[in-house]
Design a protein around this motif. Sequence first.
Motif, PDB file in Angstrom:
ATOM      1  N   ASN A   1       0.709  -1.177   0.120  1.00  0.00           N
ATOM      2  CA  ASN A   1       0.089   0.060   0.003  1.00  0.00           C
ATOM      3  C   ASN A   1       0.979   1.177   0.137  1.00  0.00           C
ATOM      4  O   ASN A   1       1.728   1.614   0.836  1.00  0.00           O
ATOM      5  N   THR A   2       0.691   2.167  -0.811  1.00  0.00           N
ATOM      6  CA  THR A   2       1.448   3.502  -1.076  1.00  0.00           C
ATOM      7  C   THR A   2       1.645   4.218   0.230  1.00  0.00           C
ATOM      8  O   THR A   2       2.507   4.906   0.617  1.00  0.00           O
TER       9      THR A   2
ATOM     10  N   SER B   1       4.554  -0.141   2.144  1.00  0.00           N
ATOM     11  CA  SER B   1       4.922  -0.176   0.388  1.00  0.00           C
ATOM     12  C   SER B   1       5.252  -1.886   0.448  1.00  0.00           C
ATOM     13  O   SER B   1       5.446  -2.312  -0.711  1.00  0.00           O
TER      14      SER B   1
END
Length: 181
Positions: free
Chosen positions: A110-111, A115
């Motif tokens: 997930n940014t 990550s």
Amino acid sequence: TANGYPSFTYGSQVRLTLGSAGTAETNTANWIRGTGANLEFNAASGDFNWEVGGVHRMRLTDTGFLGIGLGSGTDPFGQLHVNGTNGSNIHITRTSGGTTSTFGSIIFGNTNIDSSCAEITGDQDGATDSGRLEFGTQASVVGGVVTRMTIKSDGNVGIGTVTPGKRLEVIAAGNYDGIEI
């Protein structure tokens, strides 16, 4: 001109507006500009299309999807879509080989949170011309990504071990719940 090429110097950037759509010097026009060390492109609306020898090779859509080898008029199905007559190849390579080096990884995450939650890594497997795949997952941010399964260059598969000595070797640490088939 310098060496036969037009040269433009104007403050910190130069913008070349192309075509008749939109208003010059705005994002409603097609333009190319240089800003310091960067070269930037803008399509007023629609897509960027790259052609080589008059043949469509690549498209970047206005939604940010990149298509390679799709042909003219075909939009990519996802953020990256690679198409080829006999299938497609994506190569991840190192600039020089070794016997225990990492070729590269495909990392999932997930940014905005973490990550690196899962990954598939290609490593050299003891020789410059052999490779293995490692599949890793992360239980929590504290532990980081841990290799859960390995496929060695000889075809041996290890779950819970990165050095399987048999076709399938399963090692369970801690709470051993057995194997169910």
